[in-house]
Design a protein around this motif. Structure first.
Motif, short mmCIF file in Angstrom:
data_model
loop_
_atom_site.label_atom_id
_atom_site.label_comp_id
_atom_site.label_asym_id
_atom_site.label_seq_id
_atom_site.Cartn_x
_atom_site.Cartn_y
_atom_site.Cartn_z
N HIS A 262 0.78 -1.42 0.14
CA HIS A 262 0.08 0.06 0.08
C HIS A 262 0.73 1.27 -0.11
CE1 HIS A 262 -3.29 2.64 0.77
NE2 HIS A 262 -3.02 2.98 1.71
N ILE A 263 2.04 1.27 0.76
CA ILE A 263 2.79 2.38 0.86
C ILE A 263 3.38 2.73 -0.60
CG2 ILE A 263 5.23 3.27 1.83
CD1 ILE A 263 4.11 1.68 4.47
N LEU A 264 3.77 1.53 -1.11
CA LEU A 264 4.50 1.63 -2.45
C LEU A 264 3.42 2.37 -3.48
CD1 LEU A 264 6.97 -1.26 -3.01
CD2 LEU A 264 7.55 1.17 -2.04
N ARG A 265 2.16 1.61 -3.58
CA ARG A 265 1.17 1.88 -4.63
C ARG A 265 0.84 3.57 -4.40
NH1 ARG A 265 -2.27 -1.81 -6.90
NH2 ARG A 265 -1.47 -4.00 -6.93
N LYS B 244 -10.98 9.55 -4.62
CA LYS B 244 -11.10 8.66 -5.66
C LYS B 244 -10.27 8.40 -6.68
CE LYS B 244 -15.41 7.22 -6.55
NZ LYS B 244 -16.70 7.17 -6.97
N LEU B 245 -9.71 9.67 -7.13
CA LEU B 245 -8.71 9.54 -8.32
C LEU B 245 -7.22 8.91 -7.64
CD1 LEU B 245 -7.83 9.89 -11.35
CD2 LEU B 245 -7.46 12.17 -10.57
N THR B 246 -7.12 9.15 -6.12
CA THR B 246 -5.87 8.74 -5.65
C THR B 246 -6.00 6.96 -5.52
OG1 THR B 246 -5.73 10.69 -4.37
CG2 THR B 246 -4.48 8.71 -3.51
N ILE B 247 -7.20 6.64 -5.15
CA ILE B 247 -7.48 5.31 -5.04
C ILE B 247 -7.45 4.41 -6.30
CG2 ILE B 247 -9.29 3.43 -4.34
CD1 ILE B 247 -10.03 5.51 -2.25
N LEU B 248 -7.86 5.09 -7.36
CA LEU B 248 -7.81 4.39 -8.70
C LEU B 248 -6.23 4.20 -9.18
CD1 LEU B 248 -9.05 3.65 -11.47
CD2 LEU B 248 -9.04 6.16 -12.45
N VAL B 249 -5.55 5.30 -8.84
CA VAL B 249 -4.05 5.03 -9.46
C VAL B 249 -3.42 4.09 -8.50
CG1 VAL B 249 -1.82 6.45 -9.42
CG2 VAL B 249 -3.95 7.66 -9.99
N TYR C 212 -4.93 1.36 -6.82
CA TYR C 212 -5.49 0.24 -7.10
C TYR C 212 -6.53 0.16 -8.12
CZ TYR C 212 -3.97 -0.64 -2.40
OH TYR C 212 -2.99 -0.63 -1.27
N PRO C 213 -5.87 0.34 -9.59
CA PRO C 213 -6.45 0.38 -10.71
C PRO C 213 -7.40 -0.65 -11.05
CG PRO C 213 -4.38 0.18 -11.22
CD PRO C 213 -4.41 0.40 -9.81
N ILE D 38 -5.56 1.04 -16.42
CA ILE D 38 -4.41 0.29 -15.50
C ILE D 38 -3.00 0.65 -16.03
CG2 ILE D 38 -3.59 -2.00 -14.88
CD1 ILE D 38 -6.87 -2.90 -15.22
N ALA D 39 -2.84 0.40 -17.21
CA ALA D 39 -1.11 0.83 -17.48
C ALA D 39 -0.86 2.20 -17.47
CB ALA D 39 -1.17 0.65 -19.16
N LEU D 40 -1.79 3.23 -17.30
CA LEU D 40 -1.49 4.62 -16.94
C LEU D 40 -1.04 4.74 -15.33
CD1 LEU D 40 -4.08 6.70 -19.07
CD2 LEU D 40 -1.62 6.63 -19.33
N CYS D 41 -2.03 3.98 -14.72
CA CYS D 41 -2.04 4.03 -13.24
C CYS D 41 -0.67 3.63 -12.73
CB CYS D 41 -2.97 3.29 -12.34
SG CYS D 41 -4.84 4.23 -12.82
N TYR D 42 -0.21 2.16 -13.32
CA TYR D 42 0.93 1.66 -13.09
C TYR D 42 2.36 2.49 -13.20
CZ TYR D 42 -1.17 -2.64 -11.57
OH TYR D 42 -2.18 -3.50 -10.94
N SER D 43 2.10 3.15 -14.45
CA SER D 43 3.27 4.24 -14.98
C SER D 43 3.19 5.13 -13.98
CB SER D 43 3.01 4.57 -16.33
OG SER D 43 2.79 3.45 -17.31
N ILE D 44 2.28 5.70 -13.34
CA ILE D 44 2.31 7.01 -12.45
C ILE D 44 2.75 6.38 -11.06
CG2 ILE D 44 0.89 8.51 -11.16
CD1 ILE D 44 -1.12 8.28 -13.41
N GLN D 45 2.63 5.22 -10.81
CA GLN D 45 3.22 4.59 -9.58
C GLN D 45 4.76 4.73 -9.77
OE1 GLN D 45 1.47 0.91 -8.27
NE2 GLN D 45 -0.58 1.56 -8.63
N ARG D 46 5.21 4.38 -11.07
CA ARG D 46 6.59 4.02 -10.95
C ARG D 46 7.25 5.23 -11.08
NH1 ARG D 46 8.99 -0.13 -15.51
NH2 ARG D 46 10.81 0.85 -14.62
#
Length: 641
Positions: A55-58, A83-88, A90-91, A179-187
């Motif tokens: 969760h901390i990393l996400r 809600k946008l934070t949670i989407l990013v 946990y997409p 999902i791809a966009l969200c994981y890219s933002i996380q990285r």
């Protein structure tokens, strides 16, 4: 005959085969040097708690929500920001929930994709296009780049943008693209991860944490005492192996360790069933894992818990006798037991024993029987030959160290042992004193050599065990490890473990300066990042020590500590402006997060803010780039001669 430098230039020429290629790379490196430094995340004492760690990393320790708030503060409500934070973060889970997003029509997909593209662009401003491209998923990398860098202020470009989006949605790729966009933002939100020790023990999912870390693009680890325990077992220390298995039995995740690393624990369970009975003192702690086990499984675990404890104490006794230089003869506690009276005498005082299970002690109480030797050897072989164990230990050896100097900050897990006067406390070994920096180097050399040798009669592995529990260990930092007393003696006065003077002196600015100078750090901006000791927030303790020069970021991520600490741990962020301390509340589940529709588990406190923004040229990464620039410049001159 060619010099070493000339040979190096010839190797470099194979990569850069023209003058133009060299000049292009030089221009690129110079440009990178003037970008703001990336955000670093420091986390420690994860202790097998994968869900909380993940969760901390996400969420980037709250960094994602901060960026969304900055970017959309005038366009989104606080609830929409949540809600946008949670989407990013946990997409997949957000999109799969019928209640989290109720009406997902084409208009909704267009809106969300545009928001995420804008957030991705905002999060990537510190990076070159090349680095951003590497963070994008391959299947959508080209499309994401096209959409990110298309200027929709021009009609033709706007039509092009909308056509790409329409085609994506016609092909029913909306969810996959989000999902791809969200994981890219996380990285991109966190550029580099520092793990300041203690990945293992107390929680059940250290293997998942290690799998996750192995995939991180930029990470380092400062070994904690519990990590070193596992590395010691891998090096061949049978005492370390019995200890980590005992901890797994006590905290009720031994079956999980067996499954995760494909260990053969059958000989251990058969031995324990033969020699041990039920004993409430050794009932494993109640955890979420307990719900999965039958009564028979829990009874077996209780017997194994006893067997591992006695095997540990026997093997530790052998170590202490083998190494008088450890000066740990006071821990030969089997010698102080009166079996007939069921008592033990410590420092002249006699105590009754509880939960006694000493039936396997021989005339020499530290000697293993033939059956015990077989069980221990089988366990060690299984542990060392586990392919996943080998992968994880090799990762720790490659990415880890006893300490790290990074961007003018000093990172280490435990302590730098000090005397009662606040001076460096030396460890005497064969006529040589090791203290301060040299003490950490001494143990790191033994850990690396031990893991390279991997034999049960390995003297390096013995020193790894001392690093786990010795009086002058930088990872333990206490007078004694009173595991025996906690099991067998009810009087809690005997459980006391006196901390090294470091833990009081680190509150002073003078000591922090002394520590930094010992490691060659003289900048007024330098800080110490420390883990290991849970911060007792309930009791009013602060994680900020030494007038802001030292940060303790073990606030209790492990569930076993949370009653004491009152929180679920600290993490630390360091961006181009300075440090931010992040406080974490206990994280229950993604389901609860989606139901609540807000992430309120993070509280940030700015504890250090630079007057001038730090650029990459001012960092450890910048030093490496500077060397590359010097080498390429030298190659240009070499080609002219």
């Amino acid at each position: 005959m060619l010099s070493t430098r000339e040979k190096y230039y010839q190797m470099l020429e194979k990569e850069f085969q023209s003058k133009e290629a060299i000049l292009t790379e030089l221009i690129n490196l110079e440009a990178i040097m003037h970008l703001p430094k990336g955000t670093e995340l420091y986390i420690s004492d994860i202790h097998g708690e994968y869900t909380a760690f993940n969760h901390i990393l996400r969420t980037g320790a709250g960094n994602i929500k901060e960026k969304i708030s900055l970017l959309f503060e005038d366009r989104l409500t606080s609830h929409e920001i949540d809600k946008l934070t949670i989407l990013v973060a946990y997409p997949r889970e957000s999109l799969a929930s019928d209640s989290f997003f109720e009406h997902k029509d084409r208009s909704w997909y267009r809106k969300k994709i545009r928001q995420l593209l804008e957030l991705l662009s905002f999060s990537s401003t510190k990076y070159t296009r090349s680095k951003v491209r590497k963070a994008l998923p391959k299947q959508f990398a080209y499309i994401i780049e096209e959409l990110m860098y298309t200027d929709t202020n021009y009609k033709d470009k706007a039509d092009y943008f909308h056509q790409i989006l329409s085609h994506l949605l016609e092909l029913e790729q909306g969810d996959a693209f989000i999902i791809a966009l969200c994981y890219s933002i996380q990285r991109l939100v966190v550029d580099h991860l520092h793990v300041v020790g203690d990945i293992f023990d107390r929680g059940p999912d250290a293997d998942q944490i290690m799998d996750h870390l192995c995939k991180q693009p930029s990470v380092d680890v400062q070994w904690g005492n519990h990590d070193i325990l596992w590395m010691g077992a891998y090096a061949g220390s049978r005492a370390c192996l019995m200890t980590l298995l005992r901890i797994a039995a006590r905290y009720n995740y031994l079956y999980e360790v067996e499954h995760a690393y494909a260990l053969n624990l059958r000989p251990l369970f058969m031995y324990a069933e033969e020699y041990y009975q039920n004993n409430p003192v050794f009932t494993p702690k109640e955890t979420t894992c307990s719900d999965h086990y039958s009564i028979e499984s829990m009874d077996a675990l209780e017997k194994v818990h006893q067997a591992l404890s006695i095997l540990q104490f026997k093997l530790e006794g052998q170590l202490i006798k083998r190494h008088p230089e450890f000066e740990m003869e006071d821990r030969l506690l089997f010698d102080q037991i009166d079996i007939d009276q069921n008592t033990i005498t410590l420092e002249g005082k006699t105590y009754p024993l509880q939960g006694s299970c000493f039936q396997t002690l021989l005339e020499d109480p530290y000697q293993l029987s033939e059956q015990e030797e077989y069980v221990v050897d089988m366990l060690l072989t299984s542990f060392q030959q586990s392919s996943k164990m080998q992968e994880h230990m090799n990762f720790l050896l490659e990415k880890g160290s006893m300490y790290l100097v990074y961007n003018q900050h000093l990172l280490f897990h435990g302590c730098i042992p000090l005397t009662e006067k606040g001076e460096f406390l030396p460890l005497h070994v064969e006529g040589v004193d090791y203290s301060g920096k040299s003490l950490l180097t001494f143990f790191e050399e033994h850990i690396r050599q031990g893991c390279d040798a991997q034999t049960s009669d390995n003297p390096h592995a013995d020193w790894v065990w001392y690093c786990w529990s010795g009086k002058i260990s930088p990872q333990f930092g206490k007078s004694a490890m009173t595991t025996f007393e906690r099991y067998f003696i009810a009087d809690k006065k005997t459980h006391r473990e006196i901390k090294n003077s470091y833990y009081s002196f680190r509150d002073t600015k003078e000591t922090c300066q002394m520590l930094l100078e010992e490691f060659g750090l003289y900048s007024p901006c330098s800080r110490i990042i420390n883990g290991h000791t849970p911060v007792k927030v309930k009791g009013g303790e602060s994680p900020i020590k030494g007038e802001g020069m030292l940060f303790v970021i073990d606030g209790g991520l492990s569930k076993a500590y949370q009653k004491t600490t009152g929180i679920a741990g600290y993490s630390l962020l360091n961006n181009s402006y300075g440090f931010q301390l992040v406080t974490h509340d206990p994280f229950s589940s993604v389901e609860n997060l989606l139901e609540r529709q807000s992430d309120q588990t993070l509280l940030k406190k700015v504890i250090d803010r630079e007057l001038q923004r730090i650029l990459i040229k001012d960092t450890t990464v910048g030093q490496s780039i500077e060397e590359q620039i010097e080498n390429l410049t030298g190659l240009l001159h070499y080609q002219k001669t």
